[in-house]
Design an enzyme around this catalytic site. Structure first.
Site, mmCIF file in Angstrom:
data_model
loop_
_atom_site.group_PDB
_atom_site.id
_atom_site.type_symbol
_atom_site.label_atom_id
_atom_site.label_comp_id
_atom_site.label_asym_id
_atom_site.label_seq_id
_atom_site.Cartn_x
_atom_site.Cartn_y
_atom_site.Cartn_z
ATOM 1 N N ARG A 94 0.713 -1.159 0.166
ATOM 2 C CA ARG A 94 -0.074 0.153 -0.144
ATOM 3 C C ARG A 94 0.798 1.210 0.027
ATOM 4 N NH1 ARG A 94 -2.624 -3.869 -1.603
ATOM 5 N NH2 ARG A 94 -4.837 -4.183 -0.659
ATOM 6 N N ASP A 123 -6.387 -1.494 4.914
ATOM 7 C CA ASP A 123 -5.763 -0.965 3.701
ATOM 8 C C ASP A 123 -5.990 0.557 3.385
ATOM 9 O OD1 ASP A 123 -4.402 -3.130 2.928
ATOM 10 O OD2 ASP A 123 -6.412 -4.196 1.930
HETATM 11 N N1 ARG Z 1 -5.684 -8.771 6.660
HETATM 12 C C1 ARG Z 1 -4.506 -8.438 5.878
HETATM 13 C C2 ARG Z 1 -3.983 -6.824 6.147
HETATM 14 O O1 ARG Z 1 -4.746 -6.262 6.816
HETATM 15 C C3 ARG Z 1 -4.633 -8.580 4.330
HETATM 16 C C4 ARG Z 1 -5.512 -7.435 3.671
HETATM 17 C C5 ARG Z 1 -5.828 -7.760 2.388
HETATM 18 N N2 ARG Z 1 -6.679 -6.504 1.707
HETATM 19 C C6 ARG Z 1 -7.717 -7.059 0.764
HETATM 20 N N3 ARG Z 1 -8.418 -5.819 0.022
HETATM 21 N N4 ARG Z 1 -8.180 -8.167 0.602
HETATM 22 O O2 ARG Z 1 -3.089 -6.586 5.618
#
Ligand code: ARG
Length: 399
Positions: A94, A123
């Protein structure tokens, strides 16, 4: 006219977002599709789709090398693993994508950027905090947090109503986020933390442990990973670029079913969520580098560094990549890696990687001190006085 730079994945959400932004913000939408190693097979169709949904332009950028060098490597050297199991694949991508969103925004003289994250995840925080740190003047729009589309079906309806070109292949019921450093799998039946994940969710690792469809090799295999100052540089003596090396370890370790984890993790927004991860390369490389640190780092430094690793992982997870603490910790970690050069041998077999050899020109291991054979130079008589004084503060404490 207003310009918005959208982080575009090619999926349903971000495709619908293009149209939604144009309509609701009366803006020109410019997409940025970042290749971070998720396997962008259909680059051409991705581009077409964005334009058909109404994008004015799309930037396709191959960020794999920068991702590996400037984001994955510092995290690897720091030993950053969140809550013991998550190698931070999504979390690391990110800040990189944010950096490029800002870059495109500057080039296009846009004052807005947009992303497709929901309001429940980490995210959104990572994008927005990164952007605020890099370009506080840029405003972020998160349509999924605002619009009325409550489900995937409603989004598909919206797309149909507005004749948007979306990918019609049936999507898996899971939410995936994949890149060079691993894949995260959420949603669907996985939301029951007691329920075992179905075998077919796995993307990068063989299922031989449970006799699944993509059976891995029955026999074990050795792999030797060479490091220079904490950076992996070779596999079995063959030098490789970082991206190639990570891809290859992913393949080799993945074949042996290495790097799966199934955890309930603490999100920054307070929710506990059930997450499945596959990170064959990340788990093997972390394991190998750790083994080399065991050989080359002085005890107190090693122990102190373990605390730094926890903090470093939190910073990444919490979206604080572009923070002064992370930069300061990088200096510390960099200093510790000067001696982490050498080779580690791992045996991969049925879901397991086990270190079975390590060597380094900077090894602190002393055979003469460790041995019980006749070459022994350790003066055992000194131990008596050492123990006496060591235990002095608690002598008789439990009497
Ligand atoms: N739980 C993980 C994190 O917060 C994975 C997130 C994955 N993002 C998604 N949009 N599926 O880093």
């Amino acid at each position: 006219m207003r310009k918005i730079i959208l982080a575009y994945s090619g999926g349903l959400d971000t495709s619908v977002i293009i149209h939604w932004l144009k309509k609701n913000m009366r803006a020109e939408v410019i997409c940025l599709a970042a290749n971070v190693g998720q396997g962008l097979k259909e680059i051409v169709s991705l581009k077409k789709r964005a334009l058909k949904c109404g994008a004015a332009k799309i930037y396709l950028e191959d960020l794999r090398e920068e991702f590996a060098r400037d984001f994955i490597m510092p995290a690897l050297q720091a030993g950053a693993i969140y809550e013991g199991e998550y190698y931070l694949s999504a979390a690391l991508s990110r800040p990189l994508i944010s950096k490029h969103l800002v870059k495109v925004a500057r080039r296009e003289k846009a004052e807005f950027v947009a992303h497709g994250c929901t309001g429940k995840g980490n995210d959104q925080v990572r994008f927005e905090v990164s952007i605020a740190s890099l370009a506080p003047d840029i405003k972020v729009i998160a349509p999924v947090r605002e619009w009325e589309l409550k489900s995937r079906e409603e989004e598909i309806d919206y797309a149909k109503r507005h004749r948007l070109s979306i990918k019609t292949t049936k999507k898996s019921p899971y939410s995936l986020d994949k890149n060079l450093w691993g894949v995260s799998i959420e949603c669907g039946v996985l939301e029951d933390p007691w329920r075992e994940p179905p075998e077919d969710i796995y993307q990068m690792t063989s299922s031989h442990l449970r006799g699944g469809p993509k059976g891995g090799p029955k026999k074990g295999e050795y792999i030797e990973i060479g490091f220079q100052k904490g950076i992996p540089v070779s596999i079995n003596g063959r030098k490789l670029s970082l991206v190639r090396l990570i891809e290859e370890v992913n393949l080799r370790a993945g074949r042996h079913g290495i790097g799966r984890s199934d955890m309930v993790e603490n999100r920054l927004v307070g929710i506990k969520s059930r997450e499945i991860y596959e990170a064959p390369g990340a788990s093997l490389l972390h394991q190998a580098r750790r083994a080399l640190e065991g050989l080359t780092l002085e005890r107190e430094l090693l122990h102190f560094k373990q605390g730094v690793a926890l903090r470093y992982a939190e910073l990444i997870y919490y979206g604080l990549w572009y923070s002064p603490l992370r930069e300061a910790l990088d200096k510390f970690v960099g200093e510790t890696q000067k001696r982490v050069t050498g080779t580690v041998r791992i045996k991969m077999n049925k879901g397991n990687g086990i270190v079975c050899g390590r060597k380094s020109p900077y090894s602190l291991y002393s055979y003469e001190l460790a041995t019980y054979d006749k070459e022994d130079i350790f003066d055992q008589r000194l131990a008596k006085g050492f123990i006496e004084l060591w235990g002095l503060p608690i002598k008789g404490f439990k009497k």
